[in-house]
Design a protein around this motif. Structure first.
Motif, PDB file in Angstrom:
ATOM      1  N   GLY A  58     133.928 -43.436 -49.784  1.00 25.65           N
ATOM      2  CA  GLY A  58     132.751 -44.004 -49.140  1.00 25.65           C
ATOM      3  C   GLY A  58     131.515 -43.165 -49.339  1.00 25.65           C
ATOM      4  N   GLU A  59     131.661 -41.830 -49.202  1.00 28.97           N
ATOM      5  CA  GLU A  59     130.496 -40.983 -49.391  1.00 28.97           C
ATOM      6  C   GLU A  59     130.042 -40.950 -50.845  1.00 28.97           C
ATOM      7  OE1 GLU A  59     133.920 -37.943 -48.711  1.00 28.97           O
ATOM      8  OE2 GLU A  59     133.496 -40.049 -48.303  1.00 28.97           O
ATOM      9  N   VAL A  60     130.980 -41.129 -51.777  1.00 27.17           N
ATOM     10  CA  VAL A  60     130.618 -41.207 -53.191  1.00 27.17           C
ATOM     11  C   VAL A  60     129.792 -42.469 -53.447  1.00 27.17           C
ATOM     12  CG1 VAL A  60     131.506 -41.466 -55.537  1.00 27.17           C
ATOM     13  CG2 VAL A  60     132.609 -39.876 -53.955  1.00 27.17           C
ATOM     14  N   ALA A  61     130.254 -43.587 -52.921  1.00 24.70           N
ATOM     15  CA  ALA A  61     129.548 -44.853 -53.128  1.00 24.70           C
ATOM     16  C   ALA A  61     128.141 -44.823 -52.537  1.00 24.70           C
ATOM     17  CB  ALA A  61     130.351 -46.007 -52.513  1.00 24.70           C
ATOM     18  N   SER A  62     128.005 -44.328 -51.318  1.00 24.47           N
ATOM     19  CA  SER A  62     126.683 -44.318 -50.695  1.00 24.47           C
ATOM     20  C   SER A  62     125.741 -43.364 -51.411  1.00 24.47           C
ATOM     21  CB  SER A  62     126.791 -43.970 -49.213  1.00 24.47           C
ATOM     22  OG  SER A  62     127.230 -42.651 -49.009  1.00 24.47           O
ATOM     23  N   GLU A  63     126.258 -42.222 -51.856  1.00 25.56           N
ATOM     24  CA  GLU A  63     125.402 -41.261 -52.558  1.00 25.56           C
ATOM     25  C   GLU A  63     124.970 -41.792 -53.914  1.00 25.56           C
ATOM     26  OE1 GLU A  63     125.200 -36.489 -53.558  1.00 25.56           O
ATOM     27  OE2 GLU A  63     126.996 -37.350 -52.657  1.00 25.56           O
ATOM     28  N   ILE A  64     125.871 -42.454 -54.616  1.00 26.08           N
ATOM     29  CA  ILE A  64     125.493 -43.071 -55.888  1.00 26.08           C
ATOM     30  C   ILE A  64     124.384 -44.087 -55.661  1.00 26.08           C
ATOM     31  CG2 ILE A  64     126.260 -44.678 -57.687  1.00 26.08           C
ATOM     32  CD1 ILE A  64     128.972 -43.266 -57.615  1.00 26.08           C
ATOM     33  N   ALA A  65     124.520 -44.906 -54.640  1.00 27.39           N
ATOM     34  CA  ALA A  65     123.538 -45.947 -54.373  1.00 27.39           C
ATOM     35  C   ALA A  65     122.149 -45.363 -54.145  1.00 27.39           C
ATOM     36  CB  ALA A  65     123.964 -46.790 -53.169  1.00 27.39           C
ATOM     37  N   VAL A  66     122.044 -44.353 -53.293  1.00 25.85           N
ATOM     38  CA  VAL A  66     120.719 -43.808 -53.008  1.00 25.85           C
ATOM     39  C   VAL A  66     120.170 -43.033 -54.198  1.00 25.85           C
ATOM     40  CG1 VAL A  66     121.121 -43.781 -50.518  1.00 25.85           C
ATOM     41  CG2 VAL A  66     121.626 -41.733 -51.865  1.00 25.85           C
ATOM     42  N   ASN A  67     121.035 -42.390 -54.978  1.00 24.83           N
ATOM     43  CA  ASN A  67     120.563 -41.679 -56.159  1.00 24.83           C
ATOM     44  C   ASN A  67     120.000 -42.633 -57.202  1.00 24.83           C
ATOM     45  OD1 ASN A  67     121.205 -39.189 -55.115  1.00 24.83           O
ATOM     46  ND2 ASN A  67     123.172 -39.028 -56.182  1.00 24.83           N
ATOM     47  N   VAL A  68     120.674 -43.761 -57.403  1.00 24.66           N
ATOM     48  CA  VAL A  68     120.179 -44.758 -58.362  1.00 24.66           C
ATOM     49  C   VAL A  68     118.833 -45.306 -57.898  1.00 24.66           C
ATOM     50  CG1 VAL A  68     120.589 -47.049 -59.344  1.00 24.66           C
ATOM     51  CG2 VAL A  68     122.444 -45.372 -59.258  1.00 24.66           C
ATOM     52  N   LEU A  69     118.722 -45.599 -56.604  1.00 24.20           N
ATOM     53  CA  LEU A  69     117.450 -46.099 -56.076  1.00 24.20           C
ATOM     54  C   LEU A  69     116.330 -45.102 -56.310  1.00 24.20           C
ATOM     55  CD1 LEU A  69     118.378 -47.661 -52.626  1.00 24.20           C
ATOM     56  CD2 LEU A  69     117.920 -48.842 -54.769  1.00 24.20           C
ATOM     57  N   ALA A  70     116.576 -43.842 -55.985  1.00 17.83           N
ATOM     58  CA  ALA A  70     115.549 -42.825 -56.146  1.00 17.83           C
ATOM     59  C   ALA A  70     115.142 -42.676 -57.614  1.00 17.83           C
ATOM     60  CB  ALA A  70     116.043 -41.497 -55.597  1.00 17.83           C
ATOM     61  N   GLU A  71     116.104 -42.816 -58.515  1.00 22.20           N
ATOM     62  CA  GLU A  71     115.828 -42.662 -59.941  1.00 22.20           C
ATOM     63  C   GLU A  71     115.043 -43.845 -60.501  1.00 22.20           C
ATOM     64  OE1 GLU A  71     118.288 -42.302 -64.167  1.00 22.20           O
ATOM     65  OE2 GLU A  71     119.332 -42.111 -62.255  1.00 22.20           O
ATOM     66  N   LEU A  72     115.356 -45.056 -60.036  1.00 18.34           N
ATOM     67  CA  LEU A  72     114.762 -46.255 -60.620  1.00 18.34           C
ATOM     68  C   LEU A  72     113.497 -46.713 -59.913  1.00 18.34           C
ATOM     69  CD1 LEU A  72     117.885 -48.483 -61.398  1.00 18.34           C
ATOM     70  CD2 LEU A  72     116.621 -46.959 -62.924  1.00 18.34           C
ATOM     71  N   ALA A  73     113.163 -46.127 -58.791  1.00 13.71           N
ATOM     72  CA  ALA A  73     112.005 -46.597 -58.031  1.00 13.71           C
ATOM     73  C   ALA A  73     110.735 -46.504 -58.885  1.00 13.71           C
ATOM     74  CB  ALA A  73     111.844 -45.775 -56.762  1.00 13.71           C
ATOM     75  N   PRO A  74     110.083 -47.623 -59.188  1.00 21.00           N
ATOM     76  CA  PRO A  74     108.855 -47.605 -59.996  1.00 21.00           C
ATOM     77  C   PRO A  74     107.635 -47.315 -59.127  1.00 21.00           C
ATOM     78  CG  PRO A  74     109.475 -49.854 -59.507  1.00 21.00           C
ATOM     79  CD  PRO A  74     110.527 -48.982 -58.876  1.00 21.00           C
ATOM     80  N   LYS A  75     106.514 -47.071 -59.779  1.00 22.91           N
ATOM     81  CA  LYS A  75     105.282 -46.806 -59.037  1.00 22.91           C
ATOM     82  C   LYS A  75     104.765 -48.064 -58.358  1.00 22.91           C
ATOM     83  CE  LYS A  75     103.811 -42.895 -61.873  1.00 22.91           C
ATOM     84  NZ  LYS A  75     102.747 -42.354 -62.751  1.00 22.91           N
ATOM     85  N   ASP A  76     104.848 -49.181 -59.049  1.00 25.50           N
ATOM     86  CA  ASP A  76     104.402 -50.461 -58.493  1.00 25.50           C
ATOM     87  C   ASP A  76     105.630 -51.331 -58.308  1.00 25.50           C
ATOM     88  OD1 ASP A  76     101.589 -49.846 -58.626  1.00 25.50           O
ATOM     89  OD2 ASP A  76     101.759 -50.119 -60.782  1.00 25.50           O
ATOM     90  N   LEU A  77     105.856 -51.760 -57.087  1.00 26.77           N
ATOM     91  CA  LEU A  77     107.112 -52.424 -56.773  1.00 26.77           C
ATOM     92  C   LEU A  77     106.884 -53.841 -56.289  1.00 26.77           C
ATOM     93  CD1 LEU A  77     110.068 -51.397 -56.843  1.00 26.77           C
ATOM     94  CD2 LEU A  77     109.950 -51.269 -54.374  1.00 26.77           C
ATOM     95  N   ASP A  78     107.853 -54.685 -56.577  1.00 31.19           N
ATOM     96  CA  ASP A  78     107.882 -56.032 -56.025  1.00 31.19           C
ATOM     97  C   ASP A  78     109.329 -56.386 -55.717  1.00 31.19           C
ATOM     98  OD1 ASP A  78     109.083 -56.672 -58.460  1.00 31.19           O
ATOM     99  OD2 ASP A  78     107.238 -57.440 -59.331  1.00 31.19           O
TER     100      ASP A  78
END
Length: 240
Positions: A58-78
């Motif tokens: 569970g902790e692996v899954a949640s950490e992967i999820a937030v890491n991917v979000l942080a990595e892919l977050a663009p400057k302009d979002l929709d």
């Protein structure tokens, strides 16, 4: 204050470039021996994830999820960009289970908020929640993807009964459990004085909405985060 090695307090580094004030906390709780919750505090991106699948999964899954979000977050979002980020997190968790970084069947809830200049975008999968306190009115913006919420929608259960139902933790959607993930998207106008809360069911399942609202109305964000966490612990802290 927190006893778990993965407990979190916001820092000056995470505040860099922030355009709003915030507080953030996580804690292992009073019952469990590990913390499966993860979070992102990277203004204007905020997110919470509650992993499932047992220890070392569970902790692996949640950490992967937030890491991917942080990595892919663009400057302009929709909304489309939010949905794409969640989809990529879904794929990465599935890949991790296949290559041995976790366990087959692991997954996580995921609720994220992007605070644009004039609007707030929210994406959600599972039963972690987003709340809004606006002009004194406290409301839940997201709707749980859970078995008891489906029963409430069907008129079988009242919200009051659902809050104490023995199967209230059974979720019907998660990130990382299926190749395709359905994401709920919400947009709200951003207004001066709004207070947003993202939380896992370790808070919403332990502290009644009226107590959450009272704390948010009377305390600044950092103090509110401390008070919310402590109230959940005082009420039994049965989850992270």
């Amino acid at each position: 204050m927190s006893r778990d090695k993965r407990s979190y307090r916001s820092t000056q580094r995470t505040r860099r470039g922030a355009v709003t004030t915030f507080g953030s906390r996580t804690d292992v709780g009073c019952v469990r021996d590990h913390n499966e919750d993860s979070l992102v505090v990277a203004p204007p991106l905020f997110a919470v994830a509650d992993g499932m699948g047992g220890h070392a999964a569970g902790e692996v899954a949640s950490e992967i999820a937030v890491n991917v979000l942080a990595e892919l977050a663009p400057k302009d979002l929709d909304g489309a960009a939010l949905e794409h980020a969640v989809e990529e997190a879904n794929h990465e968790i599935i890949r991790a289970a296949r290559d041995g970084r976790g366990r087959e069947g692991m997954g996580t809830t995921l609720t994220l908020l992007w605070a644009a200049s004039k609007e707030v975008y929210i994406a959600q999968v599972g039963d972690s929640r987003a709340y809004l306190l606006r002009d004194g009115d406290f409301q839940q913006i997201t709707q749980d993807h859970s078995l008891v919420q489906e029963l409430v929608n069907q008129g079988v259960l009242t919200p009051e009964l659902a809050a104490h139902h023995p199967m209230r933790n059974v979720i019907t959607r998660a990130v990382g459990t299926d190749e395709g993930v359905e994401v709920d998207l919400f947009t709200r106008e951003r207004k001066l004085g709004d207070i947003w809360l993202l939380c896992t069911d370790g808070l919403s399942g332990m502290v009644p909405d009226e107590d959450i609202a009272r704390i948010l109305r009377t305390k600044a964000p950092e103090a509110a985060a401390d008070a919310l966490l402590q109230t959940a612990l005082d009420n039994g802290g049965r989850d992270n």
